[in-house]
Design a protein around this motif. Structure first.
Motif, PDB file in Angstrom:
ATOM      1  N   VAL A   1       0.797  -1.228   0.000  1.00 50.98           N
ATOM      2  CA  VAL A   1       0.000   0.000   0.000  1.00 50.98           C
ATOM      3  C   VAL A   1       0.830   1.280   0.000  1.00 50.98           C
ATOM      4  CG1 VAL A   1      -1.958  -1.111   1.142  1.00 50.98           C
ATOM      5  CG2 VAL A   1      -0.200  -0.001   2.530  1.00 50.98           C
ATOM      6  N   LEU A   2       2.120   1.181   0.357  1.00 52.26           N
ATOM      7  CA  LEU A   2       2.962   2.372   0.414  1.00 52.26           C
ATOM      8  C   LEU A   2       3.814   2.484  -0.845  1.00 52.26           C
ATOM      9  CD1 LEU A   2       4.213   2.333   4.122  1.00 52.26           C
ATOM     10  CD2 LEU A   2       2.252   3.564   3.155  1.00 52.26           C
ATOM     11  N   ASP A   3       3.926   3.679  -1.356  1.00 48.26           N
ATOM     12  CA  ASP A   3       4.711   3.927  -2.559  1.00 48.26           C
ATOM     13  C   ASP A   3       6.141   4.287  -2.151  1.00 48.26           C
ATOM     14  OD1 ASP A   3       5.514   4.369  -5.130  1.00 48.26           O
ATOM     15  OD2 ASP A   3       4.548   6.332  -5.327  1.00 48.26           O
ATOM     16  N   ARG A   4       6.883   3.255  -1.715  1.00 46.67           N
ATOM     17  CA  ARG A   4       8.274   3.449  -1.294  1.00 46.67           C
ATOM     18  C   ARG A   4       9.153   2.466  -2.051  1.00 46.67           C
ATOM     19  NH1 ARG A   4      10.163   5.273   4.342  1.00 46.67           N
ATOM     20  NH2 ARG A   4       8.699   6.966   4.818  1.00 46.67           N
ATOM     21  N   PRO A   5      10.295   2.906  -2.535  1.00 46.52           N
ATOM     22  CA  PRO A   5      11.180   1.993  -3.270  1.00 46.52           C
ATOM     23  C   PRO A   5      11.923   1.050  -2.333  1.00 46.52           C
ATOM     24  CG  PRO A   5      12.215   4.143  -3.057  1.00 46.52           C
ATOM     25  CD  PRO A   5      10.831   4.288  -2.501  1.00 46.52           C
ATOM     26  N   GLY A   6      12.073  -0.184  -2.783  1.00 44.64           N
ATOM     27  CA  GLY A   6      12.925  -1.134  -2.077  1.00 44.64           C
ATOM     28  C   GLY A   6      12.378  -1.588  -0.734  1.00 44.64           C
ATOM     29  N   PRO A   7      12.974  -2.618  -0.163  1.00 47.57           N
ATOM     30  CA  PRO A   7      12.537  -3.114   1.151  1.00 47.57           C
ATOM     31  C   PRO A   7      12.994  -2.184   2.269  1.00 47.57           C
ATOM     32  CG  PRO A   7      14.466  -4.334   0.419  1.00 47.57           C
ATOM     33  CD  PRO A   7      14.080  -3.430  -0.723  1.00 47.57           C
ATOM     34  N   PHE A   8      12.278  -2.248   3.381  1.00 46.74           N
ATOM     35  CA  PHE A   8      12.658  -1.467   4.551  1.00 46.74           C
ATOM     36  C   PHE A   8      12.171  -2.178   5.804  1.00 46.74           C
ATOM     37  CE2 PHE A   8       8.563   0.248   3.092  1.00 46.74           C
ATOM     38  CZ  PHE A   8       7.791   0.205   4.250  1.00 46.74           C
ATOM     39  N   THR A   9      12.666  -1.746   6.928  1.00 48.32           N
ATOM     40  CA  THR A   9      12.255  -2.272   8.228  1.00 48.32           C
ATOM     41  C   THR A   9      11.837  -1.108   9.114  1.00 48.32           C
ATOM     42  OG1 THR A   9      13.732  -4.186   8.091  1.00 48.32           O
ATOM     43  CG2 THR A   9      12.996  -3.534  10.289  1.00 48.32           C
ATOM     44  N   VAL A  10      10.730  -1.273   9.810  1.00 49.06           N
ATOM     45  CA  VAL A  10      10.253  -0.257  10.742  1.00 49.06           C
ATOM     46  C   VAL A  10      10.647  -0.673  12.153  1.00 49.06           C
ATOM     47  CG1 VAL A  10       8.247   0.983  11.628  1.00 49.06           C
ATOM     48  CG2 VAL A  10       8.312   0.262   9.229  1.00 49.06           C
ATOM     49  N   VAL A  11      11.294   0.221  12.874  1.00 56.60           N
ATOM     50  CA  VAL A  11      11.732  -0.032  14.248  1.00 56.60           C
ATOM     51  C   VAL A  11      10.930   0.883  15.157  1.00 56.60           C
ATOM     52  CG1 VAL A  11      13.692  -0.121  15.822  1.00 56.60           C
ATOM     53  CG2 VAL A  11      14.036  -0.529  13.378  1.00 56.60           C
ATOM     54  N   SER A  12      10.146   0.300  16.034  1.00 53.34           N
ATOM     55  CA  SER A  12       9.257   1.112  16.866  1.00 53.34           C
ATOM     56  C   SER A  12       9.319   0.669  18.316  1.00 53.34           C
ATOM     57  CB  SER A  12       7.813   1.009  16.360  1.00 53.34           C
ATOM     58  OG  SER A  12       7.240  -0.225  16.742  1.00 53.34           O
TER      59      SER A  12
ATOM     60  N   ARG B   1       9.278  -4.624  12.168  1.00 51.23           N
ATOM     61  CA  ARG B   1       8.461  -5.210  11.114  1.00 51.23           C
ATOM     62  C   ARG B   1       9.094  -4.850   9.778  1.00 51.23           C
ATOM     63  NH1 ARG B   1       2.908  -6.100  12.622  1.00 51.23           N
ATOM     64  NH2 ARG B   1       3.019  -7.042  14.701  1.00 51.23           N
ATOM     65  N   THR B   2       9.207  -5.852   8.907  1.00 55.81           N
ATOM     66  CA  THR B   2       9.714  -5.575   7.570  1.00 55.81           C
ATOM     67  C   THR B   2       8.570  -5.076   6.691  1.00 55.81           C
ATOM     68  OG1 THR B   2       9.261  -7.736   6.572  1.00 55.81           O
ATOM     69  CG2 THR B   2      11.292  -7.516   7.874  1.00 55.81           C
ATOM     70  N   SER B   3       8.944  -4.509   5.548  1.00 53.61           N
ATOM     71  CA  SER B   3       7.930  -3.981   4.639  1.00 53.61           C
ATOM     72  C   SER B   3       7.078  -5.078   4.028  1.00 53.61           C
ATOM     73  CB  SER B   3       8.588  -3.154   3.532  1.00 53.61           C
ATOM     74  OG  SER B   3       9.593  -3.896   2.871  1.00 53.61           O
ATOM     75  N   ARG B   4       7.483  -6.331   4.164  1.00 53.26           N
ATOM     76  CA  ARG B   4       6.670  -7.446   3.676  1.00 53.26           C
ATOM     77  C   ARG B   4       5.739  -7.980   4.757  1.00 53.26           C
ATOM     78  NH1 ARG B   4       5.066  -6.706  -0.261  1.00 53.26           N
ATOM     79  NH2 ARG B   4       4.229  -8.815  -0.323  1.00 53.26           N
ATOM     80  N   GLU B   5       5.576  -7.212   5.827  1.00 54.97           N
ATOM     81  CA  GLU B   5       4.648  -7.553   6.895  1.00 54.97           C
ATOM     82  C   GLU B   5       3.671  -6.390   7.093  1.00 54.97           C
ATOM     83  OE1 GLU B   5       6.888  -9.899  10.288  1.00 54.97           O
ATOM     84  OE2 GLU B   5       8.132  -8.220   9.600  1.00 54.97           O
ATOM     85  N   PRO B   6       2.568  -6.639   7.796  1.00 53.88           N
ATOM     86  CA  PRO B   6       1.706  -5.511   8.157  1.00 53.88           C
ATOM     87  C   PRO B   6       2.421  -4.623   9.170  1.00 53.88           C
ATOM     88  CG  PRO B   6       0.599  -7.638   8.489  1.00 53.88           C
ATOM     89  CD  PRO B   6       2.044  -7.910   8.293  1.00 53.88           C
ATOM     90  N   SER B   7       2.015  -3.382   9.234  1.00 50.52           N
ATOM     91  CA  SER B   7       2.536  -2.488  10.259  1.00 50.52           C
ATOM     92  C   SER B   7       2.085  -2.962  11.636  1.00 50.52           C
ATOM     93  CB  SER B   7       2.023  -1.073  10.011  1.00 50.52           C
ATOM     94  OG  SER B   7       2.245  -0.235  11.118  1.00 50.52           O
ATOM     95  N   ALA B   8       2.887  -2.635  12.650  1.00 50.67           N
ATOM     96  CA  ALA B   8       2.386  -2.755  14.017  1.00 50.67           C
ATOM     97  C   ALA B   8       1.277  -1.721  14.205  1.00 50.67           C
ATOM     98  CB  ALA B   8       3.514  -2.524  15.011  1.00 50.67           C
ATOM     99  N   THR B   9       0.564  -1.783  15.318  1.00 55.14           N
ATOM    100  CA  THR B   9      -0.529  -0.860  15.563  1.00 55.14           C
ATOM    101  C   THR B   9      -0.070   0.585  15.400  1.00 55.14           C
ATOM    102  OG1 THR B   9      -1.565  -2.399  17.101  1.00 55.14           O
ATOM    103  CG2 THR B   9      -2.238  -0.092  17.253  1.00 55.14           C
ATOM    104  N   VAL B  10      -0.779   1.327  14.575  1.00 49.13           N
ATOM    105  CA  VAL B  10      -0.464   2.740  14.358  1.00 49.13           C
ATOM    106  C   VAL B  10      -0.968   3.532  15.560  1.00 49.13           C
ATOM    107  CG1 VAL B  10      -0.949   4.761  12.939  1.00 49.13           C
ATOM    108  CG2 VAL B  10      -0.495   2.557  11.861  1.00 49.13           C
TER     109      VAL B  10
END
Length: 336
Positions: free
Chosen positions: A227-238, A252-261
């Motif tokens: 759903v996000l228009d971002r290039p390449g893989p990424f990891t979210v650290v929260s 969470r990696t970009s190939r997973e759902p986000s954690a609770t927003v």
């Protein structure tokens, strides 16, 4: 016109718009900033305190929706609501017996705790006026489920069929793992919770794993990459779910759902495959992870908090469809 209590920036109302036969919803919201967003989105809005209104102000409303503030009940909040849960349940019983509880509400440690009882006040006043709501839909953090069970007992005596439970947002196509306690009450049929359309997220199981035998007929959960228009893989650290311990930050990696927003999503780091720092989520991206459109007109101040407090529209759409029996409109697409 339906009524939405504690309407926020419009998540539930956006969900209502996606029904095949939607009815305009009047949202009552005390936050001036959330009201600014609602008006920019073209949503009918009253800027005010739900305690100063009642069903008599909306005599033609047939459905009541509400998501009371969660701060005193949520794990990340003050805990006042959790500590006074037994008191709240006792007050609920007294309300059902038509006793006045105004003095008791004033004695609660945090006045926001008592707001969880406001939808019941509206339901009882409507019933006593001879115009009971046909449908009632409520949602809150999972810790409020015992209150919804108390509502079940009270509403059953008013002629409602009631269903309650915990729903997982990713099981309805939201690109985020978020659990919500939901109540659906109906006078015109049997109340049921919506059936999942997507598989649950299971840590360590890839999105394309062949788990169709476990979850037949369900689509894979939706990843951030989808759903996000971002290039390449990424990891979210929260910090979500870590208790603030920096050594236990969630990832969470970009190939997973986000954690609770949450309202603190802007603090989440986004890093590339080599550990390089990438731009953090914009407010538009945070909204998309909640299943709002990418061009949703977020307005006012404290937008991250508005987004974090919102009901994901896609989850709301499925809840309202189950509650009303109205199917989703063909091609309804809420997430960007």
């Amino acid at each position: 016109m339906d009524v939405d209590l504690f309407a926020g920036p419009g998540g539930l109302d956006r969900g209502a718009e996606s029904l095949a036969a939607s009815v305009p919803t009047m949202g009552i919201e005390w936050s001036a900033d959330a009201c600014e967003t609602r008006r920019a989105a073209g949503l009918p809005t009253i800027h005010g305190d739900v305690r100063k209104y009642g069903p008599g102000d909306f005599p033609t409303a047939r459905r009541l929706f509400g998501g009371p503030p969660c701060q005193t009940f949520s794990a990340a909040g003050s805990g006042a609501g959790r500590r006074e849960l037994d008191t709240v349940l006792g007050l609920l019983k007294r309300m059902s017996a038509r006793e006045s509880i105004a003095a008791d509400l004033a004695r609660l440690d945090d006045e926001r705790t008592g707001l969880v009882l406001e939808p019941m006040r509206w339901a009882l006043e409507a019933a006593d006026a001879g115009r009971p709501f046909d449908v009632i839909v409520l949602e809150q953090v999972p810790q409020v489920l015992p209150v919804w069970h108390g509502y079940t007992e009270a509403l059953a005596t008013e002629g409602y069929s009631v269903a309650t439970g915990i729903l997982r947002a990713e099981e309805f196509g939201v690109p985020q793992t978020r659990r919500r306690a939901v109540l659906i009450a109906r006078r015109d049929g049997r109340a049921v919770l919506p059936a999942p359309t997507h598989r649950p997220y299971i840590k360590g199981m890839p999105q394309d794993a062949d788990d169709s035998a476990l979850f037949p007929g369900l689509a894979p959960w939706v990843a951030m990459d989808d759903v996000l228009d971002r290039p390449g893989p990424f990891t979210v650290v929260s910090n979500y779910g870590t208790g603030g311990d920096p050594k236990d930050r969630g990832r969470r990696t970009s190939r997973e759902p986000s954690a609770t927003v949450t309202g603190k999503i802007s603090r989440s780091r986004v890093v590339g495959p080599g550990g390089e720092e990438l731009p953090r989520f914009t407010m538009a991206e945070a909204g998309v992870l909640q299943s709002f459109p990418a061009d949703y007109p977020w307005s006012g101040r404290d937008i991250s908090q508005q987004i974090g407090n919102a009901v994901p529209p896609l989850l709301a759409a499925h809840i309202l469809s189950a509650a009303t029996g109205i199917p989703l409109s063909a091609g309804a697409a809420l997430a960007a």
